[in-house]
Design a protein around this motif. Sequence first.
Motif, PDB file in Angstrom:
ATOM      1  N   ARG A  97     -31.264 -55.786 105.440  1.00  0.00           N
ATOM      2  CA  ARG A  97     -32.261 -55.300 106.397  1.00  0.00           C
ATOM      3  C   ARG A  97     -32.113 -55.947 107.771  1.00  0.00           C
ATOM      4  N   PHE A  98     -31.654 -57.193 107.810  1.00  0.00           N
ATOM      5  CA  PHE A  98     -31.511 -57.927 109.062  1.00  0.00           C
ATOM      6  C   PHE A  98     -30.031 -58.118 109.363  1.00  0.00           C
ATOM      7  N   SER A  99     -29.677 -58.128 110.643  1.00  0.00           N
ATOM      8  CA  SER A  99     -28.295 -58.293 111.059  1.00  0.00           C
ATOM      9  C   SER A  99     -28.229 -59.092 112.355  1.00  0.00           C
ATOM     10  N   LEU A 100     -27.379 -60.115 112.381  1.00  0.00           N
ATOM     11  CA  LEU A 100     -27.188 -60.953 113.561  1.00  0.00           C
ATOM     12  C   LEU A 100     -25.931 -60.545 114.315  1.00  0.00           C
ATOM     13  N   SER A 101     -25.977 -60.710 115.625  1.00  0.00           N
ATOM     14  CA  SER A 101     -24.806 -60.479 116.458  1.00  0.00           C
ATOM     15  C   SER A 101     -24.895 -61.359 117.699  1.00  0.00           C
ATOM     16  N   ARG A 102     -23.772 -61.479 118.399  1.00  0.00           N
ATOM     17  CA  ARG A 102     -23.715 -62.254 119.637  1.00  0.00           C
ATOM     18  C   ARG A 102     -23.267 -61.376 120.798  1.00  0.00           C
ATOM     19  N   ASP A 103     -23.801 -61.679 121.976  1.00  0.00           N
ATOM     20  CA  ASP A 103     -23.267 -61.173 123.223  1.00  0.00           C
ATOM     21  C   ASP A 103     -22.937 -62.406 124.050  1.00  0.00           C
ATOM     22  N   ASN A 104     -21.700 -62.837 123.986  1.00  0.00           N
ATOM     23  CA  ASN A 104     -21.326 -64.089 124.630  1.00  0.00           C
ATOM     24  C   ASN A 104     -21.442 -64.020 126.148  1.00  0.00           C
ATOM     25  N   ALA A 105     -21.206 -62.859 126.716  1.00  0.00           N
ATOM     26  CA  ALA A 105     -21.332 -62.711 128.159  1.00  0.00           C
ATOM     27  C   ALA A 105     -22.754 -62.968 128.630  1.00  0.00           C
ATOM     28  N   LYS A 106     -23.728 -62.653 127.787  1.00  0.00           N
ATOM     29  CA  LYS A 106     -25.129 -62.874 128.117  1.00  0.00           C
ATOM     30  C   LYS A 106     -25.681 -64.158 127.513  1.00  0.00           C
ATOM     31  N   ASN A 107     -24.839 -64.905 126.794  1.00  0.00           N
ATOM     32  CA  ASN A 107     -25.251 -66.155 126.164  1.00  0.00           C
ATOM     33  C   ASN A 107     -26.472 -65.933 125.265  1.00  0.00           C
ATOM     34  N   THR A 108     -26.406 -64.866 124.475  1.00  0.00           N
ATOM     35  CA  THR A 108     -27.551 -64.414 123.701  1.00  0.00           C
ATOM     36  C   THR A 108     -27.128 -64.027 122.291  1.00  0.00           C
ATOM     37  N   VAL A 109     -27.981 -64.360 121.330  1.00  0.00           N
ATOM     38  CA  VAL A 109     -27.861 -63.898 119.952  1.00  0.00           C
ATOM     39  C   VAL A 109     -28.967 -62.887 119.697  1.00  0.00           C
ATOM     40  N   TYR A 110     -28.633 -61.819 118.973  1.00  0.00           N
ATOM     41  CA  TYR A 110     -29.590 -60.778 118.639  1.00  0.00           C
ATOM     42  C   TYR A 110     -29.826 -60.738 117.142  1.00  0.00           C
ATOM     43  N   LEU A 111     -31.072 -60.493 116.792  1.00  0.00           N
ATOM     44  CA  LEU A 111     -31.469 -60.275 115.404  1.00  0.00           C
ATOM     45  C   LEU A 111     -32.022 -58.867 115.304  1.00  0.00           C
ATOM     46  N   GLN A 112     -31.249 -57.971 114.706  1.00  0.00           N
ATOM     47  CA  GLN A 112     -31.692 -56.599 114.492  1.00  0.00           C
ATOM     48  C   GLN A 112     -32.359 -56.510 113.128  1.00  0.00           C
ATOM     49  N   MET A 113     -33.584 -56.033 113.098  1.00  0.00           N
ATOM     50  CA  MET A 113     -34.366 -55.962 111.878  1.00  0.00           C
ATOM     51  C   MET A 113     -34.718 -54.504 111.598  1.00  0.00           C
ATOM     52  N   TYR A 114     -34.401 -54.037 110.398  1.00  0.00           N
ATOM     53  CA  TYR A 114     -34.727 -52.704 109.933  1.00  0.00           C
ATOM     54  C   TYR A 114     -35.617 -52.789 108.701  1.00  0.00           C
ATOM     55  N   SER A 115     -36.254 -51.685 108.407  1.00  0.00           N
ATOM     56  CA  SER A 115     -37.053 -51.568 107.181  1.00  0.00           C
ATOM     57  C   SER A 115     -38.019 -52.729 107.036  1.00  0.00           C
ATOM     58  N   LEU A 116     -38.729 -52.994 108.094  1.00  0.00           N
ATOM     59  CA  LEU A 116     -39.632 -54.139 108.100  1.00  0.00           C
ATOM     60  C   LEU A 116     -40.775 -53.952 107.116  1.00  0.00           C
ATOM     61  N   LYS A 117     -41.161 -55.056 106.519  1.00  0.00           N
ATOM     62  CA  LYS A 117     -42.216 -55.097 105.518  1.00  0.00           C
ATOM     63  C   LYS A 117     -43.359 -55.975 106.015  1.00  0.00           C
ATOM     64  N   PRO A 118     -44.568 -55.762 105.497  1.00  0.00           N
ATOM     65  CA  PRO A 118     -45.668 -56.649 105.894  1.00  0.00           C
ATOM     66  C   PRO A 118     -45.365 -58.121 105.673  1.00  0.00           C
ATOM     67  N   GLU A 119     -44.599 -58.452 104.653  1.00  0.00           N
ATOM     68  CA  GLU A 119     -44.258 -59.841 104.384  1.00  0.00           C
ATOM     69  C   GLU A 119     -43.338 -60.440 105.441  1.00  0.00           C
TER      70      GLU A 119
END
Length: 130
Positions: free
Chosen positions: A67-89
């Motif tokens: 459900r969750f996936s991490l990635s980097r954009d080194n040019a922006k010095n940023t890490v992204y956390l993409q979250m799908y199918s989110l649950k109340p928990e």
Amino acid sequence: QVQLVESGGGLVQPGGSLRLSCAASGFTLDYYAIVWFRQAPGKEREGFSCISSSDESTYYIDSVKGRFSLSRDNAKNTVYLQMYSLKPEDTAVYYCATNFAQTCPDMSTAGLWPKYYDYWGQGTQVAVSS
């Protein structure tokens, strides 16, 4: 000044998606592993995901795998956390952190002990509710 800043949180319905950002300043983020933690109301802070520097491998605890996936954009010095199918928990304040290791720890309580990490963002709130 070493700084991490999270952004992208918000209120979504169950099954929805969000992308969180962890932007670094004062150091080159792509040299180091970044660990994500979350803290639900009344609960202890929980480490759940990490992206390494050396090979950009990603790791997840079982409750977020697929459900969750991490990635980097080194040019922006940023890490992204993409979250799908989110649950109340998944409702929690989400934090990124580093201790300047190049590789990720084991996805275990010992490996994700919050006190091991020296640098944190201020957190971004994710609320999943119908």
